[in-house]
Design an enzyme around this catalytic site. Structure first.
Site, PDB file in Angstrom:
ATOM      1  N   GLU A 132      -4.660   9.628 -23.125  1.00  0.00           N
ATOM      2  CA  GLU A 132      -5.647   9.546 -22.056  1.00  0.00           C
ATOM      3  C   GLU A 132      -5.233  10.427 -20.883  1.00  0.00           C
ATOM      4  O   GLU A 132      -4.049  10.656 -20.677  1.00  0.00           O
ATOM      5  CB  GLU A 132      -5.699   8.104 -21.517  1.00  0.00           C
ATOM      6  CG  GLU A 132      -5.979   7.087 -22.574  1.00  0.00           C
ATOM      7  CD  GLU A 132      -5.686   5.674 -22.096  1.00  0.00           C
ATOM      8  OE1 GLU A 132      -5.692   4.777 -22.936  1.00  0.00           O
ATOM      9  OE2 GLU A 132      -5.446   5.477 -20.894  1.00  0.00           O
ATOM     10  N   SER A 155       7.197  11.125 -13.260  1.00  0.00           N
ATOM     11  CA  SER A 155       7.523   9.706 -13.083  1.00  0.00           C
ATOM     12  C   SER A 155       8.370   9.253 -14.265  1.00  0.00           C
ATOM     13  O   SER A 155       8.020   9.499 -15.415  1.00  0.00           O
ATOM     14  CB  SER A 155       6.222   8.911 -13.014  1.00  0.00           C
ATOM     15  OG  SER A 155       6.473   7.536 -12.856  1.00  0.00           O
ATOM     16  N   CYS A 176       4.429   5.183 -26.172  1.00  0.00           N
ATOM     17  CA  CYS A 176       5.659   5.273 -25.378  1.00  0.00           C
ATOM     18  C   CYS A 176       6.699   4.370 -26.017  1.00  0.00           C
ATOM     19  O   CYS A 176       6.362   3.305 -26.532  1.00  0.00           O
ATOM     20  CB  CYS A 176       5.386   4.815 -23.940  1.00  0.00           C
ATOM     21  SG  CYS A 176       6.817   4.987 -22.827  1.00  0.00           S
ATOM     22  N   CYS A 192       3.249  -2.990 -19.258  1.00  0.00           N
ATOM     23  CA  CYS A 192       2.523  -1.720 -19.371  1.00  0.00           C
ATOM     24  C   CYS A 192       1.789  -1.667 -20.706  1.00  0.00           C
ATOM     25  O   CYS A 192       2.381  -1.937 -21.758  1.00  0.00           O
ATOM     26  CB  CYS A 192       3.511  -0.563 -19.259  1.00  0.00           C
ATOM     27  SG  CYS A 192       2.786   1.050 -19.617  1.00  0.00           S
ATOM     28  N   CYS A 208      -2.987   3.092 -17.618  1.00  0.00           N
ATOM     29  CA  CYS A 208      -3.039   4.005 -18.756  1.00  0.00           C
ATOM     30  C   CYS A 208      -2.563   3.321 -20.017  1.00  0.00           C
ATOM     31  O   CYS A 208      -1.661   2.506 -19.993  1.00  0.00           O
ATOM     32  CB  CYS A 208      -2.206   5.240 -18.473  1.00  0.00           C
ATOM     33  SG  CYS A 208      -3.192   6.506 -17.708  1.00  0.00           S
ATOM     34  N   HIS A 244      10.727  -1.210 -10.046  1.00  0.00           N
ATOM     35  CA  HIS A 244      10.082  -2.503 -10.310  1.00  0.00           C
ATOM     36  C   HIS A 244      10.965  -3.727 -10.068  1.00  0.00           C
ATOM     37  O   HIS A 244      10.448  -4.855 -10.065  1.00  0.00           O
ATOM     38  CB  HIS A 244       9.482  -2.575 -11.720  1.00  0.00           C
ATOM     39  CG  HIS A 244       8.526  -1.460 -12.034  1.00  0.00           C
ATOM     40  ND1 HIS A 244       7.517  -1.081 -11.176  1.00  0.00           N
ATOM     41  CD2 HIS A 244       8.439  -0.627 -13.098  1.00  0.00           C
ATOM     42  CE1 HIS A 244       6.843  -0.065 -11.703  1.00  0.00           C
ATOM     43  NE2 HIS A 244       7.390   0.236 -12.864  1.00  0.00           N
ATOM     44  N   GLY A 281       3.253   7.653 -21.908  1.00  0.00           N
ATOM     45  CA  GLY A 281       4.504   8.284 -22.284  1.00  0.00           C
ATOM     46  C   GLY A 281       5.541   8.336 -21.189  1.00  0.00           C
ATOM     47  O   GLY A 281       5.242   8.152 -20.008  1.00  0.00           O
ATOM     48  N   ASN A 318      -1.723  -4.004 -12.486  1.00  0.00           N
ATOM     49  CA  ASN A 318      -3.008  -3.931 -13.166  1.00  0.00           C
ATOM     50  C   ASN A 318      -2.807  -4.719 -14.462  1.00  0.00           C
ATOM     51  O   ASN A 318      -2.136  -4.230 -15.361  1.00  0.00           O
ATOM     52  CB  ASN A 318      -3.293  -2.453 -13.433  1.00  0.00           C
ATOM     53  CG  ASN A 318      -4.729  -2.210 -13.787  1.00  0.00           C
ATOM     54  OD1 ASN A 318      -5.440  -3.119 -14.189  1.00  0.00           O
ATOM     55  ND2 ASN A 318      -5.144  -0.974 -13.670  1.00  0.00           N
ATOM     56  N   CYS A 341      -3.922  12.681 -13.740  1.00  0.00           N
ATOM     57  CA  CYS A 341      -2.837  11.912 -14.347  1.00  0.00           C
ATOM     58  C   CYS A 341      -2.821  12.281 -15.829  1.00  0.00           C
ATOM     59  O   CYS A 341      -3.810  12.062 -16.529  1.00  0.00           O
ATOM     60  CB  CYS A 341      -3.146  10.428 -14.132  1.00  0.00           C
ATOM     61  SG  CYS A 341      -1.988   9.313 -14.903  1.00  0.00           S
ATOM     62  N   CYS A 373       8.177  -1.292 -21.738  1.00  0.00           N
ATOM     63  CA  CYS A 373       8.032  -2.126 -20.534  1.00  0.00           C
ATOM     64  C   CYS A 373       6.926  -3.151 -20.795  1.00  0.00           C
ATOM     65  O   CYS A 373       5.805  -2.776 -21.158  1.00  0.00           O
ATOM     66  CB  CYS A 373       7.690  -1.260 -19.323  1.00  0.00           C
ATOM     67  SG  CYS A 373       8.917   0.035 -19.010  1.00  0.00           S
TER      68      CYS A 373
HETATM   69  N1  SAH Z   1       6.903   6.369 -18.234  1.00  0.00           N
HETATM   70  C1  SAH Z   1       6.769   6.823 -16.891  1.00  0.00           C
HETATM   71  C2  SAH Z   1       5.382   7.275 -16.493  1.00  0.00           C
HETATM   72  C3  SAH Z   1       4.189   6.506 -16.962  1.00  0.00           C
HETATM   73  S1  SAH Z   1       3.597   5.100 -16.118  1.00  0.00           S
HETATM   74  C4  SAH Z   1       7.235   5.744 -15.942  1.00  0.00           C
HETATM   75  O1  SAH Z   1       7.411   4.618 -16.378  1.00  0.00           O
HETATM   76  O2  SAH Z   1       7.463   6.042 -14.789  1.00  0.00           O
HETATM   77  C5  SAH Z   1       3.307   5.466 -14.438  1.00  0.00           C
HETATM   78  C6  SAH Z   1       3.580   4.274 -13.538  1.00  0.00           C
HETATM   79  O3  SAH Z   1       2.653   3.195 -13.787  1.00  0.00           O
HETATM   80  C7  SAH Z   1       4.981   3.687 -13.751  1.00  0.00           C
HETATM   81  O4  SAH Z   1       5.560   3.405 -12.505  1.00  0.00           O
HETATM   82  C8  SAH Z   1       4.664   2.408 -14.512  1.00  0.00           C
HETATM   83  O5  SAH Z   1       5.700   1.481 -14.390  1.00  0.00           O
HETATM   84  C9  SAH Z   1       3.374   1.981 -13.852  1.00  0.00           C
HETATM   85  N2  SAH Z   1       2.625   0.969 -14.610  1.00  0.00           N
HETATM   86  C10 SAH Z   1       2.572   0.802 -15.939  1.00  0.00           C
HETATM   87  N3  SAH Z   1       1.782  -0.242 -16.266  1.00  0.00           N
HETATM   88  C11 SAH Z   1       1.320  -0.752 -15.116  1.00  0.00           C
HETATM   89  C12 SAH Z   1       0.465  -1.847 -14.799  1.00  0.00           C
HETATM   90  N4  SAH Z   1      -0.046  -2.609 -15.737  1.00  0.00           N
HETATM   91  N5  SAH Z   1       0.203  -2.079 -13.493  1.00  0.00           N
HETATM   92  C13 SAH Z   1       0.744  -1.286 -12.527  1.00  0.00           C
HETATM   93  N6  SAH Z   1       1.554  -0.244 -12.768  1.00  0.00           N
HETATM   94  C14 SAH Z   1       1.852   0.027 -14.036  1.00  0.00           C
END
Ligand code: SAH
Length: 392
Positions: A128, A237, A148, A155, A382, A262, A203, A339, A141, A152
């Site tokens: 996406e 990121s 990925c 996510c 995403c 986080h 990713g 989110n 973005c 996490c």
């Molecule tokens: N893998 C990289 C980049 C992708 S995610 C990273 O982790 O940094 C980009 C950002 O969105 C990251 O800070 C990630 O932790 C955050 N993110 C992922 N899922 C989320 C969610 N459900 N709500 C808020 N932030 C989220």
């Protein structure tokens, strides 16, 4: 939207699991072997472009013509390359611009100024990208991997597992599509240019460093060799892959680095960002500070605020202390209201708790701005769109 439950076995990735299960997903550092997408003009350096054109029996200056079409007019359509003889442009375009990504869904929000696109790749892997137009800037973005491996639990992409790395051209094609759409005036507000890019789609960019670094080089190369973007407006990121963060510092292209922290304590961070078991909070923060020292670029700390999970006042204080212990003026914090992903028991922090968290960080002298959460009504986090698609 339905909670993802089916196993996307056709992608060879682990079954989607709801994020509230106790058994954590395994970390996946390397993708499984898959076929490679065809080589594309955007995978090549300017010298390689000229050599490829020559190898086809054409004059090397044709490479510059092709680059002008691709990086300045945002097209790979031979019909539009009228400065090249017809037969030549057909042959060159077929070889140099194999179709790599195909938009299969578009979702709009914010009156059409936020557009999320689901792309199918040559092997049907899905990624996406999200284009967001604001009054004074436009941000894309992009995804750097299909799925990925960082697992996490909050996510959506983390729940998919890693399918594969994207190639440089597969990332740049997302960018070209955004430039083209903005240039053609498809986004309300009149034609404009893309000026911001964040590697915050699907990713972990630093788990695919070669393609990401080549992408960055081409993003900042002046037109027509590249898209002529400014390095400071590009954000990489990362979950905190320390060796790759150190390498990025030495690249000599001062992109902005964002560290997805986080949590300021190892116990909780190891749960929220499993790679923390390999590189701890302190190691990730030291690498972030090193990045600032080498590049002079202020680092962003990403902090998704999850209700009753990581949003405690004492954690804001601990974060402030850990950042200040490494100096002043080198960092800012971006709290992001969580989110929620399908199947997760976690939700965003209460507004008052969020305000308190921000106030405490500011009390420590840390510049702190809540991240805007555009597009949350179109599965803004995403990975959600791809997860849903796999479920259908
Ligand atoms: N893998 C990289 C980049 C992708 S995610 C990273 O982790 O940094 C980009 C950002 O969105 C990251 O800070 C990630 O932790 C955050 N993110 C992922 N899922 C989320 C969610 N459900 N709500 C808020 N932030 C989220």
């Amino acid at each position: 939207m339905t909670a993802p439950s089916a196993s996307p076995t056709d992608l060879g990735v682990p079954a989607v699991r709801p994020s509230d299960e106790t058994a954590p997903m395994a970390l996946q550092m390397a993708p499984r072997r898959r076929g490679k997408p065809p080589k594309h003009f955007a995978d090549l350096t300017p010298a390689e472009r000229a050599a490829s054109v020559e190898a086809m029996g054409e004059k090397p200056f044709r490479a510059k013509q092709l680059a002008t079409h691709y990086f300045q007019h945002y097209t790979s359509d031979p019909e539009q390359m009228t400065d090249l003889p017809k037969a030549t442009r057909e042959a060159l375009a077929t070889t140099m611009f194999p179709p790599l990504i195909r938009a299969t869904r578009k979702l709009e929000a914010d009156g059409g100024t936020t557009v999320k696109t689901l792309w199918h790749l040559f092997d049907d892997a899905k990624v996406e990208s999200v284009l967001m137009r604001y009054p004074h800037r436009t941000t894309l973005c992009v995804s750097s991997q299909a799925g990925c491996g960082m697992a996490c639990p909050f996510c959506a992409t983390g729940q998919l597992g890693l399918t594969r790395n994207l190639t440089t051209a597969e990332i740049l094609e997302q960018v070209r599509a955004a430039f083209r759409s903005l240039d053609a005036g498809e986004i309300p507000g009149g034609p404009t240019r893309l000026n911001n890019l964040v590697f915050m789609g699907m990713g972990e960019p630093l788990a695919n460093p070669r393609a990401v670094i080549e992408t960055v080089r081409t993003l900042v190369a002046p037109q027509p060799e590249g898209f002529g973007m400014s390095a400071r407006n590009i954000t990489v990121s990362t979950v905190g892959l320390v060796p790759a963060m150190l390498k990025l510092a030495d690249l000599g292209i001062p992109v902005t680095l964002a560290l997805s922290l986080h949590a300021p304590d190892d116990d909780l961070r190891s749960e929220l960002v499993p790679i923390n078991t390999r590189w701890s909070v302190d190691e990730a923060l030291d690498a972030a500070r090193h990045y600032f020292e080498v590049t002079g670029r202020r680092v962003s700390i990403e902090y998704a605020l999850i209700k009753d999970m990581n949003d405690h006042g004492w954690r804001a204080d601990l974060l402030g202390e850990k950042l200040n212990a490494r100096g002043r003026g080198w960092v800012h914090v971006n709290p992001i209201p969580l989110n929620p992903t399908p199947g997760s028991i976690w939700t965003a922090s209460e507004r008052a708790v969020e305000d308190e968290f921000v106030a405490r960080l500011r009390g420590h002298g840390i510049p702190t701005t809540i991240r805007d959460t555009r597009g949350s009504d179109i599965d803004g986090a995403c990975g959600q769109l791809a997860a849903e698609e796999d479920d259908e």
